[in-house]
Design a protein around this motif. Structure first.
Motif, PDB file in Angstrom:
ATOM      1  N   CYS A 172     -12.918  29.604  69.625  1.00 21.11           N
ATOM      2  CA  CYS A 172     -14.094  29.358  69.973  1.00 21.11           C
ATOM      3  C   CYS A 172     -14.403  28.418  71.262  1.00 21.11           C
ATOM      4  CB  CYS A 172     -15.028  29.191  68.756  1.00 21.11           C
ATOM      5  SG  CYS A 172     -16.798  28.764  69.213  1.00 21.11           S
ATOM      6  N   ALA A 218     -17.039  27.288  72.455  1.00 20.63           N
ATOM      7  CA  ALA A 218     -18.497  26.824  72.413  1.00 20.63           C
ATOM      8  C   ALA A 218     -18.575  25.179  71.940  1.00 20.63           C
ATOM      9  CB  ALA A 218     -19.532  27.151  71.527  1.00 20.63           C
ATOM     10  N   THR A 219     -19.470  24.357  72.125  1.00 23.97           N
ATOM     11  CA  THR A 219     -19.507  23.057  72.191  1.00 23.97           C
ATOM     12  C   THR A 219     -20.764  22.867  70.961  1.00 23.97           C
ATOM     13  OG1 THR A 219     -19.294  22.648  74.474  1.00 23.97           O
ATOM     14  CG2 THR A 219     -20.284  20.612  72.892  1.00 23.97           C
ATOM     15  N   ASN A 220     -20.192  22.101  69.879  1.00 18.43           N
ATOM     16  CA  ASN A 220     -21.206  21.869  68.732  1.00 18.43           C
ATOM     17  C   ASN A 220     -22.361  21.171  69.145  1.00 18.43           C
ATOM     18  OD1 ASN A 220     -19.481  23.199  66.822  1.00 18.43           O
ATOM     19  ND2 ASN A 220     -18.122  21.566  66.876  1.00 18.43           N
ATOM     20  N   SER A 248     -18.965  17.857  70.648  1.00 19.56           N
ATOM     21  CA  SER A 248     -17.614  18.161  70.272  1.00 19.56           C
ATOM     22  C   SER A 248     -17.429  19.616  70.322  1.00 19.56           C
ATOM     23  CB  SER A 248     -17.094  17.729  68.797  1.00 19.56           C
ATOM     24  OG  SER A 248     -17.716  18.575  67.809  1.00 19.56           O
ATOM     25  N   CYS A 291     -15.687  23.393  69.473  1.00 19.92           N
ATOM     26  CA  CYS A 291     -15.547  23.777  68.203  1.00 19.92           C
ATOM     27  C   CYS A 291     -13.953  24.359  68.126  1.00 19.92           C
ATOM     28  CB  CYS A 291     -16.373  25.107  68.187  1.00 19.92           C
ATOM     29  SG  CYS A 291     -16.223  26.046  66.762  1.00 19.92           S
ATOM     30  N   GLU A 340     -12.564  27.050  66.650  1.00 18.94           N
ATOM     31  CA  GLU A 340     -12.394  27.636  65.498  1.00 18.94           C
ATOM     32  C   GLU A 340     -11.651  28.858  65.978  1.00 18.94           C
ATOM     33  OE1 GLU A 340     -14.436  30.554  62.294  1.00 18.94           O
ATOM     34  OE2 GLU A 340     -15.563  28.234  62.720  1.00 18.94           O
ATOM     35  N   CYS A 366     -16.685  33.374  71.298  1.00 21.71           N
ATOM     36  CA  CYS A 366     -17.322  32.390  70.130  1.00 21.71           C
ATOM     37  C   CYS A 366     -17.063  32.734  68.716  1.00 21.71           C
ATOM     38  CB  CYS A 366     -18.918  32.280  70.487  1.00 21.71           C
ATOM     39  SG  CYS A 366     -19.016  31.426  72.311  1.00 21.71           S
ATOM     40  N   CYS A 367     -16.937  31.959  67.885  1.00 21.02           N
ATOM     41  CA  CYS A 367     -17.161  32.135  66.549  1.00 21.02           C
ATOM     42  C   CYS A 367     -18.566  32.578  66.220  1.00 21.02           C
ATOM     43  CB  CYS A 367     -16.688  30.964  65.544  1.00 21.02           C
ATOM     44  SG  CYS A 367     -18.176  29.399  65.767  1.00 21.02           S
ATOM     45  N   LYS A 423     -20.835  31.302  64.081  1.00 24.03           N
ATOM     46  CA  LYS A 423     -21.859  30.212  64.193  1.00 24.03           C
ATOM     47  C   LYS A 423     -22.243  29.934  65.434  1.00 24.03           C
ATOM     48  CE  LYS A 423     -20.742  25.771  63.812  1.00 24.03           C
ATOM     49  NZ  LYS A 423     -20.136  24.497  63.480  1.00 24.03           N
ATOM     50  N   HIS A 424     -21.539  30.435  66.512  1.00 19.02           N
ATOM     51  CA  HIS A 424     -21.857  29.926  68.045  1.00 19.02           C
ATOM     52  C   HIS A 424     -22.171  31.063  68.888  1.00 19.02           C
ATOM     53  CE1 HIS A 424     -19.671  26.049  67.252  1.00 19.02           C
ATOM     54  NE2 HIS A 424     -20.995  25.770  67.487  1.00 19.02           N
ATOM     55  N   ASN A 443     -18.387  26.276  76.575  1.00 13.22           N
ATOM     56  CA  ASN A 443     -17.507  25.185  77.021  1.00 13.22           C
ATOM     57  C   ASN A 443     -16.688  25.975  78.277  1.00 13.22           C
ATOM     58  OD1 ASN A 443     -16.817  22.853  77.721  1.00 13.22           O
ATOM     59  ND2 ASN A 443     -15.509  22.624  76.037  1.00 13.22           N
TER      60      ASN A 443
END
Length: 91
Positions: free
Chosen positions: A44, A46-48, A52, A54, A56, A74-75, A77-78, A85
């Motif tokens: 993944c 993406a940025t949390n 930070s 991710c 995953e 992306c996972c 969640k994202h 990112n």
């Protein structure tokens, strides 16, 4: 996979192999480079919310045409709700 380069297109391939393969796959060179990075490291991008990365593990997309930035990189969640990112290829 592999592709066969017709003799009439060898000079195009030699001038820019990535652009040639991207065109053959029906995507832009930038899209192909993003897919290639994903293919080699399917995580993944993406940025949390806290900023930070991710990272995953996710399923690898096998074909560039099926790869969609912000979705298949992306996972769950994202996917679709976070800004990926994005990195410059080769960095």
């Amino acid at each position: 996979g592999h592709i066969t380069v017709p003799i009439s297109k060898v000079s195009d391939f030699m001038a820019n192999p990535v652009a040639y393969v991207a065109e053959h796959c029906g995507v832009t060179e930038d899209h192909y480079n993003a897919w290639l990075e994903h293919y080699h490291a399917p995580i993944c991008t993406a940025t949390n919310a806290d900023g930070s990365f991710c990272g995953e593990n996710i399923n690898r997309v096998e074909a560039p045409i099926d790869f969609h930035i912000g979705e298949t990189d992306c996972c769950h969640k994202h996917r679709g709700n976070a800004v990926p990112n994005l990195k410059v290829a080769g960095s």
